[in-house]
Design an enzyme around this catalytic site. Structure first.
Site, short mmCIF file in Angstrom:
data_model
loop_
_atom_site.label_atom_id
_atom_site.label_comp_id
_atom_site.label_asym_id
_atom_site.label_seq_id
_atom_site.Cartn_x
_atom_site.Cartn_y
_atom_site.Cartn_z
N TYR A 129 28.46 41.89 33.26
CA TYR A 129 29.42 41.58 34.32
C TYR A 129 30.34 40.44 33.89
O TYR A 129 31.57 40.54 34.02
CB TYR A 129 28.66 41.20 35.59
CG TYR A 129 29.53 40.70 36.72
CD1 TYR A 129 30.41 41.54 37.38
CD2 TYR A 129 29.46 39.37 37.13
CE1 TYR A 129 31.20 41.08 38.42
CE2 TYR A 129 30.25 38.90 38.17
CZ TYR A 129 31.11 39.76 38.81
OH TYR A 129 31.90 39.30 39.84
N ARG A 148 37.97 52.37 49.82
CA ARG A 148 37.49 53.58 49.13
C ARG A 148 37.52 54.79 50.06
O ARG A 148 37.61 55.92 49.59
CB ARG A 148 36.08 53.35 48.60
CG ARG A 148 36.01 52.28 47.52
CD ARG A 148 34.62 52.19 46.91
NE ARG A 148 34.29 53.39 46.17
CZ ARG A 148 33.17 53.57 45.49
NH1 ARG A 148 32.26 52.60 45.46
NH2 ARG A 148 32.93 54.68 44.84
N VAL A 195 33.89 39.21 50.32
CA VAL A 195 35.00 38.28 50.18
C VAL A 195 36.28 38.89 50.74
O VAL A 195 37.02 38.24 51.49
CB VAL A 195 35.20 37.87 48.71
CG1 VAL A 195 36.46 37.02 48.54
CG2 VAL A 195 33.98 37.10 48.20
N ALA A 251 38.57 43.75 44.62
CA ALA A 251 37.73 44.92 44.30
C ALA A 251 37.16 44.78 42.90
O ALA A 251 37.84 44.35 41.96
CB ALA A 251 38.55 46.19 44.41
N ALA A 252 35.89 45.15 42.76
CA ALA A 252 35.23 45.03 41.46
C ALA A 252 33.90 45.77 41.50
O ALA A 252 33.36 46.05 42.58
CB ALA A 252 34.98 43.57 41.09
#
Length: 320
Positions: free
Chosen positions: A142, A33, A12, A71-72
């Protein structure tokens, strides 16, 4: 306006970055990252190796007015963590709140949080879609972590005045999609007979382009402030219909066998695949009426056009 986009290398996030750059209205700062190989020259790159409760965002947030937090730690099919909920909380709750607190202290005006329909739950009765105002009922770790992050973001917003926008997508598909959606395309491409011709459920999906359109709309739409939005393509399909229309996009016949749903579910239970069969056979619908009305937004891409884009990318990739 300077926008900080987290998770810019993800499925995404990468698409959001491309859309923001194409719009050309904002300065974009993206976090990764590690140092990415290919990033457009007009994107400010920041390296944030880990997202957690100790992450220092102070340098990254300088001059930022809006954050799009993609971010996840995402939902995984084969979990390897001994304590999945703790692992999800480290990134999705503690990491998100660490960023949001520092953002509020730095004067960030709006925080857009990409959540999940799993906050609402895992299934709906046919023609009884989830709404943004429904009481959350997450089931898996989640979904629980996303719900907890939402709750704490709202509390932070009330305490600081920073606007929070929450977006809960359904299953996202688009060029480069992986997991079960990619497996489905491979089955259809190979002409594998599938025992899925009798499934009469209803599933809401969202094309990547449609999700990105909503995210970008929420960047500066005044009515988006402190609201929660559900998003889908606006057309719900049964699993059988999705397979037929995906096969059409691929230029392949859909070899669907009319096996009774009860037999599919019983077989899946024997094989330890009960959760997978629920996704295939069960319904999960969302009502995007609030999203349409409050933001004057409609999904720009129809299902068939979106599936054609996915099929084209898949076939080009397979040809290499």
């Amino acid at each position: 306006m300077r926008i900080l986009l987290t998770g810019a290398s993800g499925f995404v996030g990468c698409a959001v970055l491309g859309r923001l750059l194409a719009d050309g209205r904002h300065q974009i700062r993206s976090s990764y990252r590690s140092i990415p190989k290919d990033v457009p020259e007009d994107v400010e790159v920041c390296v944030v190796p880990e997202i957690g409760e100790d992450t220092d965002w102070s340098g990254v947030l300088r001059g930022v007015t809006t954050i799009v937090h993609c971010a996840a730690r995402v939902h995984v099919m084969n979990e390897s963590e001994a304590d999945p909920l703790s692992a999800f909380r480290r990134v999705n709750v503690q990491g998100t709140l660490q960023l949001a607190r520092q953002a509020a202290n730095s004067g960030v005006r709006r925080f857009i949080f990409i959540s999940s329909i799993k906050v609402n739950g895992e299934a709906t009765l046919p023609n009884a879609p989830f709404a943004a105002t429904d009481r959350p009922a997450p089931i898996d770790p989640y979904g629980v972590s996303k719900m907890e992050a939402e709750q704490q973001l709202r509390e932070l917003s009330s305490a600081t005045g920073m606007e929070v926008v929450i977006i809960r997508p359904t299953l996202v598909y688009g060029p480069g999609v992986k997991a079960n959606f990619l497996s489905m395309m491979r089955w259809l491409d190979k002409g594998v007979p599938l025992p899925l011709g009798s499934i009469d459920n209803r599933r809401s999906l969202v094309a990547l382009d449609n999700l990105v359109s909503l995210i970008v709309t929420c960047v500066d739409h005044p009515a988006a402030a402190n609201e929660t939005f559900l998003v889908s393509d606006g057309e719900d399909l049964s699993t059988s219909e999705l397979l037929r229309r995906m096969a059409l996009a691929l230029g392949k016949p859909a070899r669907l066998l009319p096996v009774p749903v009860w037999l599919l579910e019983a077989t899946a239970a024997l094989l330890g695949k009960r959760a997978f069969s629920k996704r295939l056979c069960g319904s999960l619908q969302v009502d995007i009426g609030k999203t349409r009305t409050l933001l004057n937004w409609n999904p720009p891409l129809g299902v068939d056009e979106a599936l054609s884009k996915v099929a084209k990318h898949y076939m080009e990739t397979q040809a290499k």
